[in-house]
Design a protein around this motif. Structure first.
Motif, short mmCIF file in Angstrom:
data_model
loop_
_atom_site.label_atom_id
_atom_site.label_comp_id
_atom_site.label_asym_id
_atom_site.label_seq_id
_atom_site.Cartn_x
_atom_site.Cartn_y
_atom_site.Cartn_z
N ALA A 48 0.33 -1.44 0.38
CA ALA A 48 -0.01 -0.11 -0.32
C ALA A 48 1.06 1.48 0.25
O ALA A 48 0.45 2.33 -0.10
CB ALA A 48 -1.14 -0.53 1.41
N ASP A 49 2.17 1.10 0.72
CA ASP A 49 2.84 2.02 0.42
C ASP A 49 3.49 3.43 -1.31
O ASP A 49 3.10 1.81 -2.37
CB ASP A 49 4.52 1.45 0.69
CG ASP A 49 4.90 2.89 1.37
OD1 ASP A 49 5.21 4.22 0.24
OD2 ASP A 49 6.71 3.31 2.10
N PRO A 50 3.14 3.86 -1.14
CA PRO A 50 3.49 4.90 -2.78
C PRO A 50 4.72 3.84 -3.51
O PRO A 50 4.97 4.57 -4.61
CB PRO A 50 3.13 6.26 -2.46
CG PRO A 50 2.71 6.79 -1.20
CD PRO A 50 2.79 5.09 -0.39
N ARG A 51 5.72 4.45 -2.38
CA ARG A 51 6.93 4.15 -3.32
C ARG A 51 7.25 2.77 -3.71
O ARG A 51 6.61 2.14 -3.39
CB ARG A 51 8.31 4.41 -2.20
CG ARG A 51 8.08 5.46 -0.97
CD ARG A 51 8.90 5.41 -0.04
NE ARG A 51 8.96 4.48 1.26
CZ ARG A 51 9.01 3.42 2.23
NH1 ARG A 51 10.32 4.12 2.26
NH2 ARG A 51 8.07 2.94 2.60
N PRO A 52 8.04 3.17 -4.93
CA PRO A 52 8.21 1.54 -5.32
C PRO A 52 8.90 1.04 -4.22
O PRO A 52 9.78 0.49 -3.96
CB PRO A 52 9.74 2.55 -6.80
CG PRO A 52 9.37 3.33 -6.78
CD PRO A 52 8.69 4.08 -5.52
N ILE A 53 8.98 -0.62 -4.47
CA ILE A 53 8.98 -2.12 -4.30
C ILE A 53 10.96 -1.69 -3.84
O ILE A 53 11.07 -2.03 -2.69
CB ILE A 53 8.72 -3.96 -4.37
CG1 ILE A 53 7.09 -3.56 -4.68
CG2 ILE A 53 8.94 -4.47 -3.57
CD1 ILE A 53 6.76 -3.12 -2.66
N TYR A 54 11.52 -1.56 -5.21
CA TYR A 54 12.95 -1.27 -4.46
C TYR A 54 13.04 -0.11 -3.94
O TYR A 54 14.20 -0.79 -2.92
CB TYR A 54 13.58 -1.85 -6.06
CG TYR A 54 13.95 -0.18 -6.58
CD1 TYR A 54 14.59 1.17 -6.37
CD2 TYR A 54 12.59 0.08 -7.53
CE1 TYR A 54 14.57 1.94 -7.11
CE2 TYR A 54 13.21 1.43 -8.06
CZ TYR A 54 13.81 2.34 -7.59
OH TYR A 54 14.12 3.43 -8.61
N VAL A 55 12.57 0.29 -3.52
CA VAL A 55 12.89 1.84 -2.64
C VAL A 55 12.77 1.25 -1.40
O VAL A 55 13.82 1.32 -0.32
CB VAL A 55 11.96 2.80 -3.21
CG1 VAL A 55 12.65 4.37 -2.23
CG2 VAL A 55 12.20 3.75 -4.53
N GLN A 56 11.46 0.41 -0.96
CA GLN A 56 11.53 0.10 0.21
C GLN A 56 12.37 -0.73 0.41
O GLN A 56 12.66 -0.55 1.90
CB GLN A 56 10.03 -0.50 0.12
CG GLN A 56 8.54 0.50 -0.05
CD GLN A 56 7.72 -0.25 0.22
OE1 GLN A 56 7.36 -0.49 1.07
NE2 GLN A 56 6.17 -0.39 -0.91
N ILE A 57 12.96 -1.54 0.22
CA ILE A 57 13.85 -2.39 0.27
C ILE A 57 14.85 -1.61 0.29
O ILE A 57 15.98 -2.44 1.15
CB ILE A 57 13.86 -3.63 -1.30
CG1 ILE A 57 12.91 -4.45 -1.21
CG2 ILE A 57 15.06 -4.27 -0.88
CD1 ILE A 57 12.47 -4.89 -2.72
N MET A 58 15.55 -1.00 -1.01
CA MET A 58 16.60 0.22 -0.03
C MET A 58 16.45 0.67 1.71
O MET A 58 17.57 0.60 2.03
CB MET A 58 16.51 1.00 -0.90
CG MET A 58 17.25 0.69 -2.57
SD MET A 58 17.56 1.18 -3.85
CE MET A 58 18.81 2.75 -3.23
N ASP A 59 15.08 0.89 1.35
CA ASP A 59 14.61 1.78 2.88
C ASP A 59 15.41 0.94 4.02
O ASP A 59 15.79 1.25 5.14
CB ASP A 59 14.15 2.67 3.27
CG ASP A 59 14.34 3.99 2.40
OD1 ASP A 59 14.73 4.34 1.43
OD2 ASP A 59 12.55 4.50 1.79
N GLU A 60 14.90 -0.23 3.98
CA GLU A 60 15.11 -1.49 5.16
C GLU A 60 16.06 -1.64 5.71
O GLU A 60 17.00 -2.11 6.39
CB GLU A 60 14.14 -2.81 4.53
CG GLU A 60 13.02 -2.50 4.58
CD GLU A 60 12.22 -2.21 6.09
OE1 GLU A 60 12.47 -3.12 7.04
OE2 GLU A 60 11.92 -1.26 6.43
N ILE A 61 17.02 -2.16 4.30
CA ILE A 61 18.71 -2.08 4.01
C ILE A 61 19.56 -1.20 4.68
O ILE A 61 20.74 -1.29 5.70
CB ILE A 61 19.17 -2.65 2.91
CG1 ILE A 61 18.12 -3.70 2.23
CG2 ILE A 61 20.65 -2.79 2.67
CD1 ILE A 61 18.84 -4.48 0.80
#
Length: 131
Positions: free
Chosen positions: A8-21
């Protein structure tokens, strides 16, 4: 390594993964030179296409947050995580909270009041558990 993505987050999935890392690096839950999950493994764990993971890893490599060894995988870079990195992490959290608040029709004051109330309640619960 525990990563969480939100469809549901508007950010692209790859950006969410980057942020988590990045978060894991700042909080030191991933240590320098520690291997990250393989592209295939992380793609399976998160139920996303492997190219999404590869894109996140490549962007993080460009930033210097990770490095890749051909045939061996992706590893956490030795970063100096000081005040600036923690501030960047806090800013990212605040941006997401503010964006979500606006999306739900809340004002900044309402959001800040809710965070303060929640923090106060959480502090009381922690204190009670410690006794």
């Amino acid at each position: 390594m525990l990563l969480s993505i939100d469809p549901a987050d508007p950010r692209p999935i790859y950006v969410q993964i980057m942020d988590e890392i990045r978060r894991a690096l700042v909080l030191r839950t991933i240590k320098p030179d520690e291997p990250l999950p393989s592209v295939r493994q992380l793609a399976t764990d998160l139920a996303v296409h492997p190219n999404t993971i590869l894109q996140a890893y490549r962007e993080l490599e460009r930033e210097g947050a990770v490095y890749m060894k051909r045939g061996q995988g992706t590893f956490a870079a030795a970063l100096t995580t000081g005040r600036r990195e923690r501030q960047a992490l806090a800013t990212g959290v605040a941006e997401r909270a503010l964006r979500d608040a606006y999306r739900h029709g809340l004002t900044v004051d309402e959001l800040v009041d809710a965070v303060r109330q929640l923090a106060s309640t959480d502090a009381r619960h922690k204190k009670a558990r410690a006794q």
